[in-house]
Design an enzyme around this catalytic site. Structure first.
Site, mmCIF file in Angstrom:
data_model
loop_
_atom_site.group_PDB
_atom_site.id
_atom_site.type_symbol
_atom_site.label_atom_id
_atom_site.label_comp_id
_atom_site.label_asym_id
_atom_site.label_seq_id
_atom_site.Cartn_x
_atom_site.Cartn_y
_atom_site.Cartn_z
ATOM 1 N N TYR A 65 14.313 -35.484 6.642
ATOM 2 C CA TYR A 65 14.328 -36.083 5.302
ATOM 3 C C TYR A 65 15.429 -35.487 4.436
ATOM 4 O O TYR A 65 15.676 -34.287 4.487
ATOM 5 C CB TYR A 65 12.979 -35.823 4.627
ATOM 6 C CG TYR A 65 12.865 -36.393 3.241
ATOM 7 C CD1 TYR A 65 12.468 -37.707 3.055
ATOM 8 C CD2 TYR A 65 13.157 -35.622 2.127
ATOM 9 C CE1 TYR A 65 12.358 -38.235 1.780
ATOM 10 C CE2 TYR A 65 13.053 -36.145 0.847
ATOM 11 C CZ TYR A 65 12.653 -37.455 0.678
ATOM 12 O OH TYR A 65 12.538 -37.974 -0.581
ATOM 13 N N TRP A 101 18.589 -36.456 1.044
ATOM 14 C CA TRP A 101 19.505 -37.361 0.364
ATOM 15 C C TRP A 101 20.860 -37.469 1.039
ATOM 16 O O TRP A 101 21.562 -38.453 0.840
ATOM 17 C CB TRP A 101 19.687 -36.913 -1.085
ATOM 18 C CG TRP A 101 18.731 -37.587 -2.007
ATOM 19 C CD1 TRP A 101 17.369 -37.481 -1.985
ATOM 20 C CD2 TRP A 101 19.062 -38.471 -3.082
ATOM 21 N NE1 TRP A 101 16.827 -38.253 -2.990
ATOM 22 C CE2 TRP A 101 17.847 -38.855 -3.680
ATOM 23 C CE3 TRP A 101 20.256 -38.957 -3.604
ATOM 24 C CZ2 TRP A 101 17.798 -39.728 -4.772
ATOM 25 C CZ3 TRP A 101 20.204 -39.821 -4.686
ATOM 26 C CH2 TRP A 101 18.995 -40.198 -5.263
HETATM 27 N N1 MGD Z 1 9.247 -28.346 -6.796
HETATM 28 C C1 MGD Z 1 9.758 -29.557 -6.550
HETATM 29 N N2 MGD Z 1 10.264 -29.831 -5.341
HETATM 30 C C2 MGD Z 1 10.785 -31.048 -5.090
HETATM 31 C C3 MGD Z 1 10.791 -32.050 -6.077
HETATM 32 C C4 MGD Z 1 10.229 -31.742 -7.355
HETATM 33 O O1 MGD Z 1 10.186 -32.590 -8.263
HETATM 34 N N3 MGD Z 1 9.742 -30.486 -7.560
HETATM 35 N N4 MGD Z 1 11.312 -33.278 -5.791
HETATM 36 C C5 MGD Z 1 11.306 -33.706 -4.410
HETATM 37 C C6 MGD Z 1 12.118 -34.903 -4.234
HETATM 38 S S1 MGD Z 1 11.656 -36.269 -5.142
HETATM 39 C C7 MGD Z 1 13.121 -34.994 -3.331
HETATM 40 S S2 MGD Z 1 13.854 -36.524 -3.082
HETATM 41 C C8 MGD Z 1 13.519 -33.847 -2.515
HETATM 42 C C9 MGD Z 1 15.020 -33.788 -2.271
HETATM 43 O O2 MGD Z 1 15.289 -32.948 -1.217
HETATM 44 P P1 MGD Z 1 16.639 -33.086 -0.371
HETATM 45 O O3 MGD Z 1 17.030 -34.499 -0.227
HETATM 46 O O4 MGD Z 1 16.460 -32.291 0.869
HETATM 47 O O5 MGD Z 1 17.667 -32.369 -1.354
HETATM 48 P P2 MGD Z 1 19.247 -32.268 -1.331
HETATM 49 O O6 MGD Z 1 19.584 -31.022 -2.041
HETATM 50 O O7 MGD Z 1 19.840 -33.530 -1.853
HETATM 51 O O8 MGD Z 1 19.552 -32.085 0.205
HETATM 52 C C10 MGD Z 1 20.491 -32.828 0.889
HETATM 53 C C11 MGD Z 1 21.191 -31.910 1.858
HETATM 54 O O9 MGD Z 1 22.083 -32.692 2.634
HETATM 55 C C12 MGD Z 1 23.342 -32.034 2.708
HETATM 56 N N5 MGD Z 1 24.352 -33.079 2.924
HETATM 57 C C13 MGD Z 1 24.989 -33.839 2.000
HETATM 58 N N6 MGD Z 1 25.792 -34.726 2.598
HETATM 59 C C14 MGD Z 1 25.674 -34.523 3.938
HETATM 60 C C15 MGD Z 1 26.255 -35.134 5.078
HETATM 61 O O10 MGD Z 1 27.022 -36.076 5.000
HETATM 62 N N7 MGD Z 1 25.871 -34.658 6.305
HETATM 63 C C16 MGD Z 1 24.988 -33.626 6.439
HETATM 64 N N8 MGD Z 1 24.678 -33.229 7.668
HETATM 65 N N9 MGD Z 1 24.432 -33.034 5.369
HETATM 66 C C17 MGD Z 1 24.767 -33.479 4.141
HETATM 67 C C18 MGD Z 1 23.453 -31.295 1.395
HETATM 68 O O11 MGD Z 1 24.358 -30.223 1.520
HETATM 69 C C19 MGD Z 1 22.011 -30.845 1.168
HETATM 70 O O12 MGD Z 1 21.757 -29.605 1.743
HETATM 71 O O13 MGD Z 1 13.100 -32.637 -3.166
HETATM 72 C C20 MGD Z 1 11.702 -32.623 -3.404
HETATM 73 N N10 MGD Z 1 11.299 -31.309 -3.857
HETATM 74 N N1 MGD Z 2 20.250 -35.253 -12.445
HETATM 75 C C1 MGD Z 2 19.417 -35.605 -11.443
HETATM 76 N N2 MGD Z 2 18.903 -36.853 -11.399
HETATM 77 C C2 MGD Z 2 18.036 -37.197 -10.414
HETATM 78 C C3 MGD Z 2 17.688 -36.288 -9.390
HETATM 79 C C4 MGD Z 2 18.242 -34.970 -9.463
HETATM 80 O O1 MGD Z 2 17.951 -34.106 -8.613
HETATM 81 N N3 MGD Z 2 19.100 -34.674 -10.492
HETATM 82 N N4 MGD Z 2 16.830 -36.665 -8.388
HETATM 83 C C5 MGD Z 2 16.567 -38.095 -8.165
HETATM 84 C C6 MGD Z 2 15.316 -38.232 -7.397
HETATM 85 S S1 MGD Z 2 15.317 -37.960 -5.726
HETATM 86 C C7 MGD Z 2 14.151 -38.567 -7.976
HETATM 87 S S2 MGD Z 2 12.740 -38.688 -7.016
HETATM 88 C C8 MGD Z 2 14.072 -38.840 -9.414
HETATM 89 C C9 MGD Z 2 12.856 -38.140 -10.027
HETATM 90 O O2 MGD Z 2 12.469 -38.775 -11.182
HETATM 91 P P1 MGD Z 2 11.209 -38.229 -11.987
HETATM 92 O O3 MGD Z 2 10.126 -37.907 -11.056
HETATM 93 O O4 MGD Z 2 10.918 -39.174 -13.080
HETATM 94 O O5 MGD Z 2 11.874 -36.896 -12.593
HETATM 95 P P2 MGD Z 2 11.379 -35.452 -13.039
HETATM 96 O O6 MGD Z 2 12.587 -34.827 -13.634
HETATM 97 O O7 MGD Z 2 10.682 -34.730 -11.964
HETATM 98 O O8 MGD Z 2 10.315 -35.723 -14.152
HETATM 99 C C10 MGD Z 2 10.530 -36.617 -15.232
HETATM 100 C C11 MGD Z 2 9.806 -36.149 -16.460
HETATM 101 O O9 MGD Z 2 8.411 -36.067 -16.194
HETATM 102 C C12 MGD Z 2 7.885 -35.012 -16.985
HETATM 103 N N5 MGD Z 2 6.591 -34.589 -16.458
HETATM 104 C C13 MGD Z 2 6.336 -33.710 -15.465
HETATM 105 N N6 MGD Z 2 5.007 -33.561 -15.282
HETATM 106 C C14 MGD Z 2 4.401 -34.371 -16.178
HETATM 107 C C15 MGD Z 2 3.045 -34.687 -16.463
HETATM 108 O O10 MGD Z 2 2.104 -34.196 -15.847
HETATM 109 N N7 MGD Z 2 2.823 -35.599 -17.454
HETATM 110 C C16 MGD Z 2 3.824 -36.185 -18.150
HETATM 111 N N8 MGD Z 2 3.513 -37.077 -19.073
HETATM 112 N N9 MGD Z 2 5.116 -35.897 -17.904
HETATM 113 C C17 MGD Z 2 5.404 -35.017 -16.927
HETATM 114 C C18 MGD Z 2 8.938 -33.942 -16.918
HETATM 115 O O11 MGD Z 2 8.849 -33.060 -18.019
HETATM 116 C C19 MGD Z 2 10.222 -34.757 -16.918
HETATM 117 O O12 MGD Z 2 10.789 -34.844 -18.196
HETATM 118 O O13 MGD Z 2 15.234 -38.378 -10.102
HETATM 119 C C20 MGD Z 2 16.436 -38.817 -9.490
HETATM 120 N N10 MGD Z 2 17.515 -38.449 -10.392
HETATM 121 MO MO MO Z 3 13.282 -37.939 -4.851
#
Ligand code: MGD
Ligand code: MGD
Ligand code: MO
Length: 809
Positions: free
Chosen positions: A154, A156
């Site tokens: 999994y 991005w």
């Molecule tokens: N505590 C907490 N944890 C969370 C979340 C949260 O809200 N709170 N959010 C979760 C969510 S929604 C998500 S989507 C995940 C995201 O988790 P990930 O998708 O695992 O996060 P990234 O840092 O985007 O990791 C992508 C990796 O791919 C590598 N990469 C980029 N391009 C390439 C390429 O072309 N080839 C290869 N081989 N590698 C490449 C980058 O260097 C990076 O290490 O995290 C989750 N974890």
């Molecule tokens: N800059 C940037 N943009 C991103 C990403 C990134 O890593 N960086 N990741 C992308 C990805 S993979 C995803 S999944 C999306 C995630 O999108 P979201 O899940 O919407 O993003 P978060 O930043 O985790 O949270 C959004 C808001 O929810 C609030 N929040 C947290 N817990 C609670 C709660 O219990 N109740 C309420 N009411 N609010 C709460 C937080 O304070 C925050 O302001 O973002 C995408 N966009």
């Molecule tokens: Mo995500």
């Protein structure tokens, strides 16, 4: 991302467009689409336009080095994050050569797996590395079978139709005879399992949803549950030409449409754009939404006609709200106790919502929590009781505030991309159950009405993701990661996951190869042109897997004899044929590539989600068992899950401010970071500037800081029973008392690598988060359900070493 995007057939009907609207396809001139030499003082500068998850930009290159990044002219709101690219491509965190962990090289598979993350690395040639990987895959297949290989991989990765590392991994392992895969995602894993039961599909997440145009013209009140967090609108998975979300929000604010942000944290827009801010306790939104509904019922404001015509089960939910069964009326006073919001505020909000055209925008973050299905289901309940679903500017949507491009109309044209092929091993785990899989072979878990039995994993193959950033309870993952005999990772950078691999293959970054970016959330198709040649010995994932497949005898199936540009041409030609069916004439590939971009015609600006269904639910039924919105689901009730009953309910989370213990009295929210994409770009200057003494900033309310004698700018320790990390303190009244916010993505940097329980020196929240599924239904990630203590760090603190390459590199 990972599988599972189901689109409800019906909401799409309003999206059909007339041929005339589509005829106005334009290709914009005037941007540097092709590399062009320019005379400047000294070395010539070339300019190449390319695309990324962060948007489209031109890179200026001198002497083989990227010297400047200029955002594309079509983008009204580019993200400053793109300035990180020169450092990312050329910086010292790059992996230059194939590398093997020393103990593995000396002792073979399974040697000293507790030294993953601590061992030095030994460089090897590409030939040796590919032989090692091919040999080890063959050994594992022969000894244990293909179901001992985890290839869920999994993450991005990078944008592009070809170089999607996860898909390329899946395709490779499928060709090799199969692998254990993963399904759903971390983003909205619980929601995407729930909504098909309730709405018949996931269109409410992925779109098309009611457009910003419709909202602008018709909406009287926007309620953002999970707040306005337009930092998240900097990104579109798969890339984009235009950032549309923030500009729309600005327009909405300028037009004076009131916006209520319900969020324990006030994000920038809440302050900048003057939104109203309600700060409930984290994890209590389901109670709030139920009480808003109950208030509508009590005050005669619920739309009985809509509930009768378009939903099933309303009576049973309303009986629950009225206290039938448990004797507890789910009214504003009740929710006031749970959420910490005044009961009168809740009642007043319900009246306001009923008094005007209201759009409810619920964020993804809410369902990354214990019982995360409930606030989403309760959103659908509240919107149903308001009865505005399917009316212009009314109803609900789940993504407006979580990623760029939602609500922007676009034509239904897609460019095909690389496919993963059929996986002969038919086992997928819910993606966030990775540590359970590794630690509990043979165990069976419930998941959405079925059971998943974990196989015994001996080899992990990962490309394009960073589990040592993204997974919860990293100390548990450290132990789980010691179980397999071999871990193979492709990475451009020495991320925490690359450091914990046995064999590391250096991947190119997106700027070192050619691709096409085309996302369903954007009107632009972008030629992602190679900006610089591969750095050091890096190779693209596609080349790596092609070479391995050749060695293993299925090369022809894998690459089909096509190189990078041939694949892109192929995708384009097929996309062009599809577009023609919609009366859109795309140019020939060569013309597109030379121009560098194509703008698709705008879609239906007046699109309203579920409009047809609302008008005639018999004729345009949803794909639910009843054809209606299921406020009570017999299917879910039939699963008999205690943690996800047949209708939306308030179920107390495992950890929250309502059951705080002395040793962990603060609720930690781990939001998505402002200055990077997850862990990507943490090694860039933007993230570095935002850090405090090199640590990830942690937002703390002045009351909580003062109670601990902690000042702004200090380094302090966040700790609970699962782990501990150092953070940089930002004292601010933009976070509710009792709540701390530490963004995800700082590179995990333990003081004793390899040892569970080590102190993370850098501020990765996942050393503290909880690794339990949302419920038996969704089994999603529950990162937001985390209580912690904040402790002053006395004396000197250890230096951050996350960005120092490991020994041997
Ligand atoms: N505590 C907490 N944890 C969370 C979340 C949260 O809200 N709170 N959010 C979760 C969510 S929604 C998500 S989507 C995940 C995201 O988790 P990930 O998708 O695992 O996060 P990234 O840092 O985007 O990791 C992508 C990796 O791919 C590598 N990469 C980029 N391009 C390439 C390429 O072309 N080839 C290869 N081989 N590698 C490449 C980058 O260097 C990076 O290490 O995290 C989750 N974890
Ligand atoms: N800059 C940037 N943009 C991103 C990403 C990134 O890593 N960086 N990741 C992308 C990805 S993979 C995803 S999944 C999306 C995630 O999108 P979201 O899940 O919407 O993003 P978060 O930043 O985790 O949270 C959004 C808001 O929810 C609030 N929040 C947290 N817990 C609670 C709660 O219990 N109740 C309420 N009411 N609010 C709460 C937080 O304070 C925050 O302001 O973002 C995408 N966009
Ligand atoms: Mo995500």
């Amino acid at each position: 991302m990972a599988a599972g995007f189901v689109t409800a057939a019906l909401g799409r009907r309003g999206f059909l467009m007339g041929a005339t609207a589509l005829a106005g396809l334009s290709m914009l001139n005037g941007r540097p689409g092709i590399a062009s030499a320019q005379a400047t003082a000294g070395a010539p500068v070339t300019e190449v336009q390319t695309g990324s998850h962060w948007g489209t930009f031109t890179a200026r290159v001198r002497d083989g080095r990227i010297v400047r990044i200029v955002p594309a002219s079509m983008d009204p709101a580019p993200t400053p994050m793109i300035r990180n690219f020169p450092e990312l491509v050329h910086g010292r965190t790059r992996i230059h050569r194939p590398m093997v962990r020393q103990s593995w090289l000396q002792g073979g598979p399974g040697a000293a797996t507790d030294r993953r993350g601590a061992d030095p690395f030994v460089p090897v040639s590409w030939d040796e590395a590919l032989d090692l990987v091919a040999g080890e895959l063959t050994r594992v297949r022969e000894t244990y079978g293909n179901q001992a290989i985890f290839g869920g991989s999994y993450g991005w990765g990078s944008a592009g139709r070809l170089h999607l590392a996860g898909t390329l991994t899946n395709r490779f392992l499928a060709g090799f005879g199969g692998y254990v895969g993963s399904e759903t995602n971390y983003s909205y894993g619980a929601g995407m399992v729930l909504l098909p039961h309730v709405l018949g599909g996931n269109q409410a997440i992925g779109g098309p949803v009611t457009t910003w145009h419709s909202i602008m013209a018709h909406t009287g009140l926007i309620v953002m549950v999970g707040g306005a967090a337009f930092k998240n609108g900097q990104i579109t998975f798969g890339g984009m030409g235009e950032h549309t979300t923030k500009p729309w929000l600005n327009r909405i604010a300028a037009a004076g449409v009131p916006v209520v942000s319900i969020n324990p944290v006030a994000e920038d827009e809440t302050i900048e754009l003057g939104f109203e801010w309600l700060a409930p306790r984290p994890g209590t939104d389901a109670a709030l939404l139920l009480a808003l509904t109950q208030t509508l019922v009590e005050e005669g404001l619920a739309d009985r006609d809509f509930l009768d015509r378009c939903t099933v089960g309303a009576d049973r939910v309303l009986a629950y709200l009225a206290g039938e069964g448990d004797g507890v009326v789910k009214d504003a006073a009740w929710a006031g106790e749970i959420t910490g919001l005044p009961a009168e505020t809740i009642r007043a909000l319900a009246r306001r919502m009923a008094g005007t055209r209201t759009m409810i925008m619920t964020s993804w973050s809410l369902q990354r929590a214990d019982h995360g299905e409930q606030p989403w289901w309760a959103t659908v309940l509240l919107a149903s009781a308001l009865g505005q679903i399917g009316l212009p500017g009314g109803g609900f949507g789940f993504s407006y505030t979580s990623t760029n491009g939602i609500g922007a109309p676009r034509a239904e044209i897609s460019i095909p991309g690389m496919t993963s092929g059929r996986n002969p091993v038919d086992i997928d785990i819910p993606v966030a159950r990775i540590a359970d899989l590794l630690l509990e072979p043979g165990a069976t878990i419930p998941f959405n009405g079925r059971e998943v039995t974990f196989p015994d994993i001996k080899l992990i193959y990962w490309a394009g993701g960073n589990p040592f950033h993204h997974h919860q309870d990293l100390n548990r993952l450290v132990r789980a990661w010691q179980v397999p005999e071999t871990v193979i990772v492709h990475e451009p950078w020495w991320t925490p996951t690359a450091r914990r691999a046995d064999i590391v293959l250096p991947a190119t970054t997106t700027l070192e190869r050619n691709d096409i970016s085309a996302s369903a959330r954007d009107r632009w198709i972008i030629a992602m042109k190679q900006v610089v040649p591969p750095i050091a010995e890096a190779r693209s994932d596609f080349e790596i897997f092609s070479a391995l497949a050749d060695r293993l005898g299925f090369g022809e199936d894998y690459h089909e004899g096509k190189d990078e540009m041939t694949w892109l041409r192929d995708f384009w030609d097929r996309g062009r044929e599809r577009a023609a069916r919609y009366d859109v004439a795309l140019p020939e590939f060569d013309a597109f590539w030379e121009e560098g971009q194509v703008q698709l015609p705008e879609g239906d600006c007046d699109f309203v989600f579920l409009r047809d269904f609302r008008i005639d639910p018999e004729r345009f039924p949803l794909r639910t068992p009843s054809g209606r919105i299921e406020l009570f689901s017999e299917t879910i009730a039939g699963f008999g899950y205690d943690d996800c009953p047949g209708h939306p309910a308030w179920l107390e989370p495992a950890e929250w401010l309502g059951n705080a213990k002395d040793e962990a009295p603060l609720h930690m929210i781990s939001s998505h970071p402002q200055h990077r994409l997850h862990s990507q770009m943490d090694n860039g200057p933007g993230a570095a500037e935002a850090k405090i003494q090199g640590r990830e900033p942690c937002w703390v309310n002045p009351e909580d800081a003062a109670a601990r004698g902690i000042a702004d700018g200090e380094v302090a320790r966040l700790v609970n029973a699962r782990g501990a990390c150092l953070v940089g303190i930002r004292v601010t009244d933009r976070v509710r008392p009792g709540v701390v916010m530490l963004a995800e993505g700082a590179w995990y940097d333990p003081d004793r690598p390899g040892e569970p329980g080590a102190l993370d020196k850098h501020g990765n929240p996942n050393v503290l988060t909880r690794d339990v599924g949302t419920s038996a239904l969704g089994q999603g990630c529950t990162a937001q359900t985390t209580m912690v203590q904040l402790v002053k760090a006395d004396g000197p603190v250890p230096t951050v070493t996350a960005f120092d390459p490991p020994a041997g590199a």
